[in-house]
Design a protein around this motif. Sequence first.
Motif, mmCIF file in Angstrom:
data_model
loop_
_atom_site.group_PDB
_atom_site.id
_atom_site.type_symbol
_atom_site.label_atom_id
_atom_site.label_comp_id
_atom_site.label_asym_id
_atom_site.label_seq_id
_atom_site.Cartn_x
_atom_site.Cartn_y
_atom_site.Cartn_z
ATOM 1 N N GLN A 175 32.458 18.117 64.727
ATOM 2 C CA GLN A 175 33.116 18.308 63.329
ATOM 3 C C GLN A 175 33.764 16.730 62.944
ATOM 4 O OE1 GLN A 175 36.358 20.933 63.540
ATOM 5 N NE2 GLN A 175 34.765 22.877 63.688
ATOM 6 N N HIS A 176 33.773 16.504 61.611
ATOM 7 C CA HIS A 176 34.034 15.177 61.259
ATOM 8 C C HIS A 176 33.755 13.925 61.684
ATOM 9 C CE1 HIS A 176 37.283 17.941 59.620
ATOM 10 N NE2 HIS A 176 37.656 18.354 60.814
ATOM 11 N N GLU A 177 32.661 14.212 62.406
ATOM 12 C CA GLU A 177 31.739 12.934 62.897
ATOM 13 C C GLU A 177 30.417 13.138 62.806
ATOM 14 O OE1 GLU A 177 32.625 10.289 64.751
ATOM 15 O OE2 GLU A 177 34.729 10.671 64.827
ATOM 16 N N ASP A 178 29.596 12.228 62.655
ATOM 17 C CA ASP A 178 28.315 12.306 62.418
ATOM 18 C C ASP A 178 27.499 11.941 63.670
ATOM 19 O OD1 ASP A 178 25.621 12.274 61.762
ATOM 20 O OD2 ASP A 178 25.582 10.108 60.726
ATOM 21 N N PHE A 179 27.818 13.219 64.543
ATOM 22 C CA PHE A 179 27.251 13.029 65.882
ATOM 23 C C PHE A 179 26.844 14.562 66.541
ATOM 24 C CE2 PHE A 179 27.835 13.214 70.591
ATOM 25 C CZ PHE A 179 27.564 12.180 70.932
ATOM 26 N N THR A 180 25.570 14.429 66.921
ATOM 27 C CA THR A 180 24.778 15.682 67.398
ATOM 28 C C THR A 180 24.437 15.484 68.908
ATOM 29 O OG1 THR A 180 23.830 16.043 65.028
ATOM 30 C CG2 THR A 180 22.856 17.178 66.805
ATOM 31 N N GLN A 181 24.719 16.685 69.562
ATOM 32 C CA GLN A 181 24.346 16.700 70.981
ATOM 33 C C GLN A 181 23.670 18.037 71.428
ATOM 34 O OE1 GLN A 181 23.586 14.885 73.229
ATOM 35 N NE2 GLN A 181 25.389 13.572 73.630
ATOM 36 N N CYS A 182 22.853 17.862 72.348
ATOM 37 C CA CYS A 182 22.333 18.843 73.144
ATOM 38 C C CYS A 182 22.967 19.276 74.073
ATOM 39 C CB CYS A 182 20.843 18.607 73.569
ATOM 40 S SG CYS A 182 19.840 19.802 74.453
ATOM 41 N N VAL A 183 23.731 20.447 73.753
ATOM 42 C CA VAL A 183 24.764 21.220 75.017
ATOM 43 C C VAL A 183 24.646 22.723 75.147
ATOM 44 C CG1 VAL A 183 26.640 19.197 74.299
ATOM 45 C CG2 VAL A 183 26.418 21.462 72.913
ATOM 46 N N THR A 184 25.608 23.096 75.833
ATOM 47 C CA THR A 184 25.516 24.623 76.101
ATOM 48 C C THR A 184 26.764 25.157 75.311
ATOM 49 O OG1 THR A 184 26.876 24.288 78.104
ATOM 50 C CG2 THR A 184 24.444 24.409 78.460
ATOM 51 N N HIS A 185 27.140 24.571 74.451
ATOM 52 C CA HIS A 185 28.636 24.937 73.592
ATOM 53 C C HIS A 185 28.041 26.137 72.989
ATOM 54 C CE1 HIS A 185 32.186 24.705 71.524
ATOM 55 N NE2 HIS A 185 31.725 24.628 70.150
ATOM 56 N N GLY A 186 29.221 27.323 73.246
ATOM 57 C CA GLY A 186 28.831 28.518 72.617
ATOM 58 C C GLY A 186 28.117 29.497 73.499
ATOM 59 N N SER A 187 27.403 28.927 74.495
ATOM 60 C CA SER A 187 26.617 30.075 75.185
ATOM 61 C C SER A 187 27.473 30.700 76.394
ATOM 62 C CB SER A 187 25.306 29.172 76.073
ATOM 63 O OG SER A 187 24.866 28.681 74.959
ATOM 64 N N PHE A 188 28.540 30.306 76.714
ATOM 65 C CA PHE A 188 29.537 30.932 77.615
ATOM 66 C C PHE A 188 30.970 31.529 76.851
ATOM 67 C CE2 PHE A 188 26.694 28.070 80.133
ATOM 68 C CZ PHE A 188 26.383 28.761 80.676
ATOM 69 N N HIS A 189 31.143 32.457 77.310
ATOM 70 C CA HIS A 189 32.460 32.830 76.511
ATOM 71 C C HIS A 189 33.648 32.578 77.279
ATOM 72 C CE1 HIS A 189 30.345 35.342 73.752
ATOM 73 N NE2 HIS A 189 29.522 36.028 74.785
ATOM 74 N N GLU A 190 33.460 32.481 78.729
ATOM 75 C CA GLU A 190 34.739 31.843 79.598
ATOM 76 C C GLU A 190 34.155 30.709 80.508
ATOM 77 O OE1 GLU A 190 37.603 33.109 79.415
ATOM 78 O OE2 GLU A 190 37.187 34.638 78.030
#
Length: 354
Positions: A175-190
């Motif tokens: 957010q608020h940055e022109d930056f894209t990454q390949c991550v596991t963000h959002g795949s794990f709830h905890e």
Amino acid sequence: MSVNTSLHVSNTSRLPPAVEWTAPSFTRAAQARVAATTLLFLFAAVSNLALLVSVSRGRGRRLASHLRPLIMSLACADLMMTFIVMPLDVAWNVTVQWYGGGGLCKLLCFLKLFAMQTSAFILVVISLDRHHAILRPLDSLNAHHRNRKMLQLAWILSALIASPQLFIFRTVKAQHEDFTQCVTHGSFHERWHETAYNMFHFVTLYVIPLLVMSCCYTCILIEINRQLHNTKESSLRRSGTDMIPKARMKTLKMTIIIVLSFVVCWTPYYLLGIWYWFQPEMLNVTPEYVHHLLFVFGNLNTCCDPVIYGLYTPSFRADLARCCRCRSAAGSPLALDPLPAQQGSEHRSDPPAP
């Protein structure tokens, strides 16, 4: 397992809030990592390709039929590490962010873990083969069929274990940055879900292979010691190695050193990973160059295997020497005859090991 193995926060599943987060940059430590990885890539590519050609087309074909698939599979696994893991790591550190899109993100993350898993499992297969060769020498007639089945299982299990990477990795834009990454963000709830996933791959990549290999070689050393003890009791003037064919002992020593190089190269990196998974704040207390150095040191294992094989195999050294002579004389590409025309004394010292 996090694919960007530099362990940067930007590539974990929980990114800091945008107001506290600044996009990472191509630092001097990362530049040194890229330079070192590039050198390893060049050496690993040439040496492992030479090993593969030697075993499949050159003098290395004199190796026992059940051992050739093992050495060729190990070379193929090292080449996967060389042509997938190393270029991906170099490109990702140079670009810092991900430009390959979602599909390539998933595919390359899968292939990276698949290559690492296959390399570990093939070492397990080699250890099991040596265990059977020393403790059950009468089963050598079934060795080719047994090794083929174990190799098939190793490749299939590696693909299955790495398959979750196709589902948990995705491209995420900050957010608020022109930056894209390949991550596991959002795949794990905890947080502990991600930790459990990483620990599972730590167990399959390192702990289980290490335990199996340790058990195999411990049993082998116990058997050799038993034979030596029996020899002394019978007052025979021969050493314990004489009870076992010299070619088999030579192959055993080579595989032990190959396994030790795997343990030495990858243990520091995996220990750092465990520390990070349970204490993410360790990023604030350890220098960045430590993370880069340990990963480069782990990749050094890919270069060690052909070197160790060459030290114990005169036929491979002869193929390399012949290749160098041909290239210096004619400047032509590598062209090995299927088998040497003459069997000199050097080749007689490299018998096929059962």
